[in-house]
Design a protein around this motif. Structure first.
Motif, mmCIF file in Angstrom:
data_model
loop_
_atom_site.group_PDB
_atom_site.id
_atom_site.type_symbol
_atom_site.label_atom_id
_atom_site.label_comp_id
_atom_site.label_asym_id
_atom_site.label_seq_id
_atom_site.Cartn_x
_atom_site.Cartn_y
_atom_site.Cartn_z
ATOM 1 N N PRO A 224 0.830 -1.203 0.000
ATOM 2 C CA PRO A 224 0.000 0.000 0.000
ATOM 3 C C PRO A 224 0.871 1.262 0.000
ATOM 4 O O PRO A 224 1.972 1.271 0.547
ATOM 5 N N ILE A 225 0.372 2.319 -0.626
ATOM 6 C CA ILE A 225 1.064 3.604 -0.626
ATOM 7 C C ILE A 225 0.905 4.197 0.781
ATOM 8 O O ILE A 225 -0.210 4.293 1.284
ATOM 9 N N PRO A 226 1.987 4.589 1.433
ATOM 10 C CA PRO A 226 1.900 5.056 2.821
ATOM 11 C C PRO A 226 1.440 6.513 2.937
ATOM 12 O O PRO A 226 2.148 7.379 3.445
ATOM 13 N N LEU A 227 0.242 6.788 2.434
ATOM 14 C CA LEU A 227 -0.311 8.142 2.484
ATOM 15 C C LEU A 227 -1.673 8.117 3.166
ATOM 16 O O LEU A 227 -2.457 7.186 2.954
ATOM 17 N N VAL A 228 -1.932 9.138 3.975
ATOM 18 C CA VAL A 228 -3.241 9.309 4.599
ATOM 19 C C VAL A 228 -3.698 10.742 4.361
ATOM 20 O O VAL A 228 -2.886 11.661 4.332
ATOM 21 N N THR A 229 -5.003 10.890 4.170
ATOM 22 C CA THR A 229 -5.571 12.224 3.968
ATOM 23 C C THR A 229 -6.249 12.661 5.256
ATOM 24 O O THR A 229 -7.115 11.963 5.781
ATOM 25 N N GLU A 230 -5.838 13.817 5.758
ATOM 26 C CA GLU A 230 -6.408 14.377 6.983
ATOM 27 C C GLU A 230 -7.768 15.002 6.684
ATOM 28 O O GLU A 230 -8.121 15.240 5.528
ATOM 29 N N LYS A 231 -8.526 15.306 7.730
ATOM 30 C CA LYS A 231 -9.845 15.923 7.569
ATOM 31 C C LYS A 231 -9.767 17.249 6.818
ATOM 32 O O LYS A 231 -10.670 17.608 6.079
ATOM 33 N N ASN A 232 -8.649 17.983 7.008
ATOM 34 C CA ASN A 232 -8.501 19.284 6.358
ATOM 35 C C ASN A 232 -8.007 19.168 4.912
ATOM 36 O O ASN A 232 -7.774 20.169 4.249
ATOM 37 N N GLY A 233 -7.833 17.931 4.423
ATOM 38 C CA GLY A 233 -7.411 17.723 3.045
ATOM 39 C C GLY A 233 -5.922 17.544 2.854
ATOM 40 O O GLY A 233 -5.475 17.198 1.761
ATOM 41 N N ALA A 234 -5.140 17.771 3.899
ATOM 42 C CA ALA A 234 -3.690 17.600 3.798
ATOM 43 C C ALA A 234 -3.361 16.117 3.706
ATOM 44 O O ALA A 234 -3.940 15.298 4.415
ATOM 45 N N VAL A 235 -2.434 15.774 2.831
ATOM 46 C CA VAL A 235 -1.991 14.392 2.687
ATOM 47 C C VAL A 235 -0.649 14.260 3.403
ATOM 48 O O VAL A 235 0.273 15.036 3.164
ATOM 49 N N ARG A 236 -0.572 13.276 4.293
ATOM 50 C CA ARG A 236 0.633 13.053 5.088
ATOM 51 C C ARG A 236 1.160 11.637 4.846
ATOM 52 O O ARG A 236 0.425 10.746 4.438
ATOM 53 N N ILE A 237 2.445 11.474 5.145
ATOM 54 C CA ILE A 237 3.035 10.152 5.109
ATOM 55 C C ILE A 237 2.524 9.413 6.347
ATOM 56 O O ILE A 237 2.555 9.953 7.460
ATOM 57 N N SER A 238 2.042 8.198 6.169
ATOM 58 C CA SER A 238 1.450 7.419 7.264
ATOM 59 C C SER A 238 2.345 7.410 8.499
ATOM 60 O O SER A 238 3.561 7.292 8.395
ATOM 61 N N LYS A 239 1.711 7.547 9.651
ATOM 62 C CA LYS A 239 2.359 7.476 10.966
ATOM 63 C C LYS A 239 3.394 8.578 11.196
ATOM 64 O O LYS A 239 4.276 8.433 12.040
ATOM 65 N N THR A 240 3.305 9.671 10.426
ATOM 66 C CA THR A 240 4.183 10.829 10.649
ATOM 67 C C THR A 240 3.362 12.094 10.483
ATOM 68 O O THR A 240 2.207 12.052 10.068
ATOM 69 N N ARG A 241 3.983 13.221 10.767
ATOM 70 C CA ARG A 241 3.350 14.521 10.526
ATOM 71 C C ARG A 241 3.930 15.176 9.273
ATOM 72 O O ARG A 241 3.638 16.321 8.974
ATOM 73 N N VAL A 242 4.747 14.454 8.540
ATOM 74 C CA VAL A 242 5.386 14.980 7.335
ATOM 75 C C VAL A 242 4.394 14.901 6.177
ATOM 76 O O VAL A 242 3.812 13.849 5.914
ATOM 77 N N THR A 243 4.228 16.021 5.481
ATOM 78 C CA THR A 243 3.243 16.066 4.402
ATOM 79 C C THR A 243 3.813 15.585 3.074
ATOM 80 O O THR A 243 5.028 15.599 2.851
ATOM 81 N N LEU A 244 2.904 15.182 2.207
ATOM 82 C CA LEU A 244 3.263 14.828 0.839
ATOM 83 C C LEU A 244 3.949 16.017 0.174
ATOM 84 O O LEU A 244 4.943 15.852 -0.534
ATOM 85 N N ASP A 245 3.453 17.217 0.447
ATOM 86 C CA ASP A 245 4.032 18.447 -0.105
ATOM 87 C C ASP A 245 5.529 18.520 0.213
ATOM 88 O O ASP A 245 6.345 18.844 -0.645
ATOM 89 N N GLN B 119 16.749 14.698 6.598
ATOM 90 C CA GLN B 119 16.028 15.900 7.014
ATOM 91 C C GLN B 119 14.808 15.573 7.876
ATOM 92 O O GLN B 119 14.422 16.368 8.729
ATOM 93 N N TYR B 120 14.196 14.415 7.632
ATOM 94 C CA TYR B 120 12.958 14.033 8.326
ATOM 95 C C TYR B 120 13.111 12.611 8.871
ATOM 96 O O TYR B 120 12.636 11.646 8.279
ATOM 97 N N PRO B 121 13.788 12.478 10.010
ATOM 98 C CA PRO B 121 14.092 11.143 10.545
ATOM 99 C C PRO B 121 12.864 10.313 10.912
ATOM 100 O O PRO B 121 12.978 9.100 11.077
ATOM 101 N N SER B 122 11.698 10.932 11.042
ATOM 102 C CA SER B 122 10.499 10.149 11.364
ATOM 103 C C SER B 122 10.033 9.314 10.173
ATOM 104 O O SER B 122 9.222 8.404 10.337
ATOM 105 N N LEU B 123 10.562 9.602 8.990
ATOM 106 C CA LEU B 123 10.182 8.860 7.788
ATOM 107 C C LEU B 123 11.022 7.601 7.639
ATOM 108 O O LEU B 123 12.202 7.578 8.007
ATOM 109 N N GLN B 124 10.414 6.582 7.086
ATOM 110 C CA GLN B 124 11.125 5.367 6.718
ATOM 111 C C GLN B 124 11.621 5.526 5.283
ATOM 112 O O GLN B 124 10.886 6.039 4.424
ATOM 113 N N LEU B 125 12.839 5.108 5.011
ATOM 114 C CA LEU B 125 13.402 5.235 3.678
ATOM 115 C C LEU B 125 12.522 4.546 2.632
ATOM 116 O O LEU B 125 12.286 5.088 1.547
#
Length: 110
Positions: free
Chosen positions: A9-30, A48-54
């Motif tokens: 699965p693509i690790p993306l989630v869409t927030e209620k406000n429409g922002a798309v984030r990388i799953s299990k992080t606060r880092v946005t697709l943007d 730059q964003y250690p909360s992300l998985q490579l």
């Protein structure tokens, strides 16, 4: 041993406000796409964003490359929204002279 390819699965989630984030992080697709478009490698984005998985970064970059038109349209809408928010904030809270006003306040309180 037989290797059986599976679709992850693509690790993306869409927030209620429409922002798309990388799953299990606060880092946005943007953030990830902009860094990639500015020339950062997946490894540099990870630094730059250690909360992300490579693996998630590579997956998101691959998603972007396969769906570039849709993601670019999403990014444009996000940029327009950010511009509107910035303009409203500047209209309500004039940024001109902020530094001088803050310094004046500091000197009064001394």
């Amino acid at each position: 041993m037989l290797l059986v390819p599976t679709a992850d699965p693509i690790p993306l989630v869409t927030e209620k406000n429409g922002a798309v984030r990388i799953s299990k992080t606060r880092v946005t697709l943007d953030t990830v796409v902009t860094a990639f478009l500015e020339g950062s490698s997946a490894e540099e984005i990870k630094d730059q964003y250690p909360s992300l998985q490579l693996s998630d970064i590579y997956c998101v970059i691959g998603y972007y490359l396969r769906h570039q038109t849709e993601v670019d349209a999403y990014l444009l809408v996000r940029q327009q929204l950010a511009s509107e928010v910035r303009q409203e904030a500047e209209r309500r809270f004039n940024p001109i002279g902020v530094r001088d006003r803050l310094l004046a306040r500091r000197n009064i309180n001394r």
